[in-house]
Design a protein around this motif. Structure first.
Motif, PDB file in Angstrom:
ATOM      1  N   ARG A 106      72.022  70.729  12.950  1.00 57.12           N
ATOM      2  CA  ARG A 106      71.921  69.319  13.343  1.00 57.12           C
ATOM      3  C   ARG A 106      70.650  69.050  14.148  1.00 57.12           C
ATOM      4  N   HIS A 107      70.129  70.090  14.797  1.00 57.38           N
ATOM      5  CA  HIS A 107      68.963  69.927  15.667  1.00 57.38           C
ATOM      6  C   HIS A 107      67.923  70.995  15.296  1.00 57.38           C
ATOM      7  N   ARG A 108      67.330  70.848  14.141  1.00 50.40           N
ATOM      8  CA  ARG A 108      66.461  71.898  13.601  1.00 50.40           C
ATOM      9  C   ARG A 108      65.228  72.148  14.463  1.00 50.40           C
ATOM     10  N   TRP A 109      64.763  71.136  15.142  1.00 52.97           N
ATOM     11  CA  TRP A 109      63.589  71.257  16.009  1.00 52.97           C
ATOM     12  C   TRP A 109      63.822  72.242  17.153  1.00 52.97           C
ATOM     13  N   ALA A 110      65.092  72.526  17.475  1.00 50.53           N
ATOM     14  CA  ALA A 110      65.429  73.327  18.661  1.00 50.53           C
ATOM     15  C   ALA A 110      65.440  74.828  18.404  1.00 50.53           C
ATOM     16  N   ILE A 111      65.346  75.249  17.141  1.00 50.54           N
ATOM     17  CA  ILE A 111      65.549  76.666  16.812  1.00 50.54           C
ATOM     18  C   ILE A 111      64.640  77.577  17.619  1.00 50.54           C
ATOM     19  N   GLY A 112      63.370  77.237  17.718  1.00 56.72           N
ATOM     20  CA  GLY A 112      62.433  78.101  18.431  1.00 56.72           C
ATOM     21  C   GLY A 112      62.358  77.868  19.918  1.00 56.72           C
ATOM     22  N   LEU A 113      63.199  76.958  20.436  1.00 57.36           N
ATOM     23  CA  LEU A 113      63.107  76.585  21.853  1.00 57.36           C
ATOM     24  C   LEU A 113      64.316  77.007  22.683  1.00 57.36           C
ATOM     25  N   MET A 114      65.362  77.480  22.021  1.00 61.34           N
ATOM     26  CA  MET A 114      66.618  77.729  22.738  1.00 61.34           C
ATOM     27  C   MET A 114      66.472  78.755  23.863  1.00 61.34           C
ATOM     28  N   GLU A 115      65.649  79.757  23.662  1.00 58.03           N
ATOM     29  CA  GLU A 115      65.492  80.801  24.677  1.00 58.03           C
ATOM     30  C   GLU A 115      64.135  80.713  25.380  1.00 58.03           C
ATOM     31  N   SER A 116      63.507  79.556  25.321  1.00 54.71           N
ATOM     32  CA  SER A 116      62.138  79.433  25.828  1.00 54.71           C
ATOM     33  C   SER A 116      62.027  78.751  27.183  1.00 54.71           C
ATOM     34  N   ARG A 117      63.141  78.249  27.730  1.00 55.37           N
ATOM     35  CA  ARG A 117      63.041  77.373  28.890  1.00 55.37           C
ATOM     36  C   ARG A 117      62.962  78.155  30.199  1.00 55.37           C
ATOM     37  N   ARG A 118      61.978  77.798  31.022  1.00 57.06           N
ATOM     38  CA  ARG A 118      61.827  78.414  32.347  1.00 57.06           C
ATOM     39  C   ARG A 118      62.692  77.705  33.388  1.00 57.06           C
ATOM     40  N   ASN A 119      63.143  76.504  33.063  1.00 57.97           N
ATOM     41  CA  ASN A 119      64.021  75.748  33.954  1.00 57.97           C
ATOM     42  C   ASN A 119      65.272  75.319  33.178  1.00 57.97           C
ATOM     43  N   PRO A 120      66.105  76.278  32.812  1.00 57.35           N
ATOM     44  CA  PRO A 120      67.282  75.955  32.002  1.00 57.35           C
ATOM     45  C   PRO A 120      68.286  75.096  32.765  1.00 57.35           C
ATOM     46  N   GLY A 121      68.983  74.264  32.019  1.00 55.31           N
ATOM     47  CA  GLY A 121      70.000  73.410  32.621  1.00 55.31           C
ATOM     48  C   GLY A 121      71.341  74.107  32.718  1.00 55.31           C
ATOM     49  N   PRO A 122      72.337  73.409  33.266  1.00 59.78           N
ATOM     50  CA  PRO A 122      73.646  74.033  33.495  1.00 59.78           C
ATOM     51  C   PRO A 122      74.369  74.456  32.222  1.00 59.78           C
ATOM     52  N   ALA A 123      74.268  73.691  31.154  1.00 60.35           N
ATOM     53  CA  ALA A 123      74.941  74.079  29.906  1.00 60.35           C
ATOM     54  C   ALA A 123      74.304  75.342  29.327  1.00 60.35           C
ATOM     55  N   ASN A 124      73.005  75.443  29.425  1.00 59.65           N
ATOM     56  CA  ASN A 124      72.274  76.625  28.976  1.00 59.65           C
ATOM     57  C   ASN A 124      72.739  77.860  29.746  1.00 59.65           C
ATOM     58  N   LEU A 125      72.755  77.771  31.070  1.00 61.99           N
ATOM     59  CA  LEU A 125      73.162  78.901  31.912  1.00 61.99           C
ATOM     60  C   LEU A 125      74.636  79.246  31.702  1.00 61.99           C
ATOM     61  N   ARG A 126      75.468  78.212  31.591  1.00 64.62           N
ATOM     62  CA  ARG A 126      76.907  78.435  31.389  1.00 64.62           C
ATOM     63  C   ARG A 126      77.159  79.168  30.077  1.00 64.62           C
ATOM     64  N   HIS A 127      76.410  78.813  29.043  1.00 64.67           N
ATOM     65  CA  HIS A 127      76.575  79.464  27.743  1.00 64.67           C
ATOM     66  C   HIS A 127      76.234  80.950  27.837  1.00 64.67           C
ATOM     67  N   HIS A 128      75.104  81.275  28.408  1.00 70.63           N
ATOM     68  CA  HIS A 128      74.702  82.679  28.525  1.00 70.63           C
ATOM     69  C   HIS A 128      75.695  83.475  29.369  1.00 70.63           C
ATOM     70  N   ASP A 129      76.148  82.868  30.442  1.00 68.53           N
ATOM     71  CA  ASP A 129      77.112  83.549  31.307  1.00 68.53           C
ATOM     72  C   ASP A 129      78.415  83.825  30.565  1.00 68.53           C
ATOM     73  N   ALA A 130      78.857  82.844  29.752  1.00 71.15           N
ATOM     74  CA  ALA A 130      80.120  82.997  29.021  1.00 71.15           C
ATOM     75  C   ALA A 130      80.021  84.080  27.946  1.00 71.15           C
ATOM     76  N   VAL A 131      78.871  84.159  27.276  1.00 69.48           N
ATOM     77  CA  VAL A 131      78.699  85.182  26.235  1.00 69.48           C
ATOM     78  C   VAL A 131      78.727  86.579  26.858  1.00 69.48           C
ATOM     79  N   ILE A 132      77.994  86.749  27.935  1.00 63.86           N
ATOM     80  CA  ILE A 132      77.983  88.051  28.620  1.00 63.86           C
ATOM     81  C   ILE A 132      79.379  88.401  29.121  1.00 63.86           C
ATOM     82  N   GLY A 133      80.067  87.423  29.683  1.00 61.68           N
ATOM     83  CA  GLY A 133      81.416  87.655  30.184  1.00 61.68           C
ATOM     84  C   GLY A 133      82.375  88.066  29.087  1.00 61.68           C
ATOM     85  N   SER A 134      82.266  87.441  27.922  1.00 62.37           N
ATOM     86  CA  SER A 134      83.142  87.783  26.798  1.00 62.37           C
ATOM     87  C   SER A 134      82.911  89.220  26.341  1.00 62.37           C
TER      88      SER A 134
END
Length: 246
Positions: free
Chosen positions: A119-147
């Motif tokens: 749905r958001h094809r422009w985002a493919i190369g940007l998902m792991e590129s942010r130096r100032n990630p937002g809360p949803a970004n951080l929450r997602h990574h934390d949840a994957v590691i926790g699982s």
């Protein structure tokens, strides 16, 4: 009172009064307040339609009906805007649920990432590129590691698993996005154009692959995703089981 041009004088007064009331009502109509959320949603729609190159502060301000400088009260820069957009994309991805069944959780999460990126094809190369990630970004990574950790992965194994999974998911999404065809009919046309300049028996294995598999009715390259995903998950399961036995 006398009629003017055959019309009673109060008729013109009445029409003028109605027009003035309409103008006053229009002026009094409250505008939707400008907010970071509203800006990001409008920016997301523009990025989905034309990509990030088509998204500028000027075009975004025009879409929102405000002056460009008004946006800077809510977004500091284009980078800040992209940080927010990526966070919106992460917010659409299903989080791994609590519990020890890491394999099902990772499978569902991978499919959700794939669907979200479609749905958001422009985002493919940007998902792991942010130096100032937002809360949803951080929450997602934390949840994957926790699982993965609840599933028995050591921190080192969790890092390996995360890297392998995301490399496959993002790589597949990027490949599918750039394929020069969508339908089986388009595949046939592209294959013909690719092979036409060469002798008939120059690439026999490729011809057989295209004719016997790819050009079959109903073929969809996207169907390959879950096959590869299951291979990776089975391999990770064997690795973590082997590690536990040591």
């Amino acid at each position: 009172m006398y009629a003017v041009n055959g019309k009673p004088p109060w008729e013109g007064w009445h029409l003028r009064t109605m027009a003035a009331a309409k103008r006053e009502k229009t002026r009094a109509k409250p505008r939707t307040a400008l907010s970071r959320e509203r800006i990001l949603r409008a920016a997301l729609a523009q990025a989905d339609k034309g990509g990030l190159d088509a998204l500028t502060i000027r075009t975004l301000a025009e879409a929102l009906g405000v002056a460009p400088m008004a946006l800077y009260r809510h977004v500091a820069s284009k980078d800040d805007l992209v940080d927010g957009l990526v966070d919106l994309v992460f917010a659409e991805i299903e989080l791994p649920p609590d519990g020890p069944d890491w394999k099902t959780a990772m499978r569902r999460r991978a499919i959700s990432v794939r669907d979200t990126l479609s749905r958001h094809r422009w985002a493919i190369g940007l998902m792991e590129s942010r130096r100032n990630p937002g809360p949803a970004n951080l929450r997602h990574h934390d949840a994957v590691i926790g699982s993965l950790r609840r599933g028995g992965f050591s921190m080192e194994m969790a890092a390996h698993a995360y890297s392998v999974l995301d490399g496959y998911i993002y790589g597949f999404a990027l490949t599918k996005m750039n394929l020069p065809f969508d339908t089986s009919q388009e595949i046939a046309n592209v294959a013909h154009e690719m092979l036409q300049p060469f002798p008939a028996n120059e690439y026999p294995n490729l011809v057989q692959f295209l004719s016997e598999h790819v050009m079959k009715p109903g073929y969809d390259y996207g169907d390959e995703f879950e096959y590869g995903l299951d291979l990776i998950l089975d391999g990770l399961e064997q690795s973590v089981t082997h590690a536990k036995r040591k």
